[in-house]
Design an enzyme around this catalytic site. Structure first.
Site, PDB file in Angstrom:
ATOM      1  N   ARG A  93       0.841  -1.187   0.000  1.00 15.76           N
ATOM      2  CA  ARG A  93       0.000   0.000   0.000  1.00 15.76           C
ATOM      3  C   ARG A  93       0.880   1.241   0.000  1.00 15.76           C
ATOM      4  O   ARG A  93       1.941   1.238   0.602  1.00 15.76           O
ATOM      5  CB  ARG A  93      -0.867   0.020   1.260  1.00 15.76           C
ATOM      6  CG  ARG A  93      -1.713  -1.213   1.393  1.00 15.76           C
ATOM      7  CD  ARG A  93      -2.295  -1.307   2.796  1.00 15.76           C
ATOM      8  NE  ARG A  93      -2.866  -2.635   2.999  1.00 15.76           N
ATOM      9  CZ  ARG A  93      -3.330  -3.071   4.152  1.00 15.76           C
ATOM     10  NH1 ARG A  93      -3.286  -2.290   5.223  1.00 15.76           N
ATOM     11  NH2 ARG A  93      -3.836  -4.281   4.241  1.00 15.76           N
ATOM     12  N   TYR A 132      12.555   2.922  -2.372  1.00 23.79           N
ATOM     13  CA  TYR A 132      11.802   4.158  -2.136  1.00 23.79           C
ATOM     14  C   TYR A 132      12.749   5.341  -2.232  1.00 23.79           C
ATOM     15  O   TYR A 132      13.957   5.196  -1.994  1.00 23.79           O
ATOM     16  CB  TYR A 132      11.173   4.156  -0.734  1.00 23.79           C
ATOM     17  CG  TYR A 132       9.895   3.366  -0.615  1.00 23.79           C
ATOM     18  CD1 TYR A 132       8.666   3.960  -0.895  1.00 23.79           C
ATOM     19  CD2 TYR A 132       9.907   2.034  -0.205  1.00 23.79           C
ATOM     20  CE1 TYR A 132       7.478   3.248  -0.769  1.00 23.79           C
ATOM     21  CE2 TYR A 132       8.728   1.313  -0.077  1.00 23.79           C
ATOM     22  CZ  TYR A 132       7.515   1.930  -0.358  1.00 23.79           C
ATOM     23  OH  TYR A 132       6.348   1.225  -0.226  1.00 23.79           O
ATOM     24  N   ASP A 161       0.455   5.355   1.124  1.00 20.80           N
ATOM     25  CA  ASP A 161      -0.464   6.221   1.870  1.00 20.80           C
ATOM     26  C   ASP A 161      -0.929   7.409   1.035  1.00 20.80           C
ATOM     27  O   ASP A 161      -0.356   7.697  -0.015  1.00 20.80           O
ATOM     28  CB  ASP A 161       0.241   6.739   3.129  1.00 20.80           C
ATOM     29  CG  ASP A 161       0.298   5.681   4.211  1.00 20.80           C
ATOM     30  OD1 ASP A 161      -0.641   4.867   4.299  1.00 20.80           O
ATOM     31  OD2 ASP A 161       1.296   5.657   4.965  1.00 20.80           O
ATOM     32  N   ARG A 219       9.183   7.158   5.901  1.00 22.26           N
ATOM     33  CA  ARG A 219       8.931   8.517   6.398  1.00 22.26           C
ATOM     34  C   ARG A 219       9.420   8.678   7.840  1.00 22.26           C
ATOM     35  O   ARG A 219       9.873   9.767   8.227  1.00 22.26           O
ATOM     36  CB  ARG A 219       7.445   8.845   6.277  1.00 22.26           C
ATOM     37  CG  ARG A 219       7.022   9.002   4.816  1.00 22.26           C
ATOM     38  CD  ARG A 219       5.522   8.929   4.632  1.00 22.26           C
ATOM     39  NE  ARG A 219       4.834   9.970   5.356  1.00 22.26           N
ATOM     40  CZ  ARG A 219       3.508  10.024   5.515  1.00 22.26           C
ATOM     41  NH1 ARG A 219       2.735   9.083   4.975  1.00 22.26           N
ATOM     42  NH2 ARG A 219       2.963  11.003   6.176  1.00 22.26           N
TER      43      ARG A 219
END
Lengths: 274, 274
Positions: free
Chosen positions: B50, B110, B52, B227
């Site tokens: 997933r 990422y 966000d 994050r």
């Protein structure tokens, strides 16, 4: 009163253009709201020209008078704190009384970005016109040069009934003045002036990676003029027109002679010269 | 049934994340709606993981089964015609039955973009985290390397009561299995696996013009992990932590030991390896 000059960049995607309008979010209204919040003064910054809904700016210029003694750097920081991130004030400068962003503009530069790749990256979708279909880019480069110089750009101006009426009235007035005084009518090059004559200093296409980028610099531009030029150059790219047809379209002074208005998302006001 | 693999890019700004949710616009829901429109089949593409709300993807991967014989290239074109420009399907490929975007993922990369300039251009506002304040970037580069290797990343995982309960249940089950069979519990590296142990293959900051860009490649990532890592590296940049504190935070296995979650706008899922 101080006279202040703002230079600002904006992502036009979420705005209903520059000019303040009831019930719409516009760049001018956002600036006025931020200035009211910061200084308590109700002022309406005057832009170098209007940009339409979806059109972007790298360095739009606006002027306004302010009583507040707030330092220019402090005002820039306060404006950027108060404005949405889609509008950024790049510079605030004190200018002599009487300097006006529109009236004093000598030239403007616009850019139009056409994305030529097969799949337009989602991060560019708001910032380009995606045109993946075949185009004779060489013919477009040739066509772009045809508009350099002083021309009547009526064929490339948005058909605006009010404006047409204003021009007719101004021409009648000028003719009547000429009859009375023998004086020639003055020619203005600002966007509100009742003439469609403009001077284009440079007009060219360039390939930048996957993009075909059109850059045009001129004394001033009529409503929709850059987008209508691009829409017409696209017809040259598709082979529906030849570069030589551009002169014929200019001479026609008829909007229906030119191509469709290209989408707003690709257009940027790059800079204003004073 | 055919098993199909989609590779897609999206601008996450306008979506409420990847996963389908009632009353929210999500990437998965937009894909399902486009597939229904094109093929008449109700399918729910399964993502590699997933993302966000506000998180972007350069190459997210999703798999789903389809009965329609539509050629893969035709499906890609039809999907891009049907989807909003903020989602682009880069590739559609037929893959062997049983291949699953999440279960078969071996590694993910990422990226996190921090804009360091004084004024963030409005065209980047949706795509970076604007942090113009002083940072010791050298210390951040050092800190980033501290997470390479196999670690328990509990300190960097979102606190999710359901998940904590799932992990406790799984651990109890594994302990009971060990008692019964003497077998070691299997370690999984997919995001749904009930363990917070992950392997980071590379983790580095790099200056790219006005941006400080963090790139991390690992076996898998916990919810908010990238994050939370960036938020912690920012504390190192500000001098509140030293690079050596990163090890201490990992060992603490406690979310409150690490820094705040960095904003979603700077984060990109770059690629998934199979």
């Amino acid at each position: 009163m101080r006279n202040l000059k703002l230079t600002l960049a904006y992502d036009g995607s979420d705005f209903h253009g520059w000019q303040i309008q009831p019930d719409h979010i516009t760049v001018q209204a956002a600036l006025a709201a931020a200035l009211l919040k910061i200084t308590g003064e109700t002022v309406l910054p005057q832009g170098s020209g209007r940009t339409d809904a979806g059109v972007h700016a790298l360095a739009q210029v606006a002027t306004f008078e302010l009583a507040s003694p707030i330092p220019t750097l402090g005002l820039r920081i306060a404006l950027n704190d108060s404005l949405p991130p889609s509008i950024r004030v790049l510079e605030v400068k004190e200018v002599p009384t009487g300097f006006h962003a529109r009236a004093n503009a000598r030239a403007k530069t616009y850019r139009y970005r056409i994305y030529r790749g097969d799949i337009c990256p989602p991060f560019l979708a708001r910032y380009v016109y995606h045109h993946p279909w075949p185009l004779d880019e060489g013919a477009m480069i040739g066509a772009a040069g045809e508009v350099v110089g002083e021309h009547d750009f009526t064929s490339f101006a948005a058909v605006d009934p009010d404006r047409a009426q204003r021009i007719a009235q101004a021409e009648a007035r000028a003719a009547s003045e000429r009859r009375l005084c023998g004086a020639a009518s003055a020619e203005h090059e600002t966007e509100d002036a009742p003439t469609n004559i403009r001077t284009i200093y440079s007009s060219q296409f360039e390939r930048v990676g996957d993009e075909l980028v059109y850059t045009v610099r001129g004394s001033g531009f009529l409503h929709h003029m850059v987008r209508n030029l691009v829409g017409t150059f696209l017809l040259v790219g598709k082979g529906s027109l030849t570069p030589g047809d551009i002169r014929r379209i200019l001479i026609a002074r008829n909007r229906s002679a030119a191509g469709a208005t290209a989408p707003a998302s690709g257009l940027y006001l790059v800079s204003v010269d004073y």
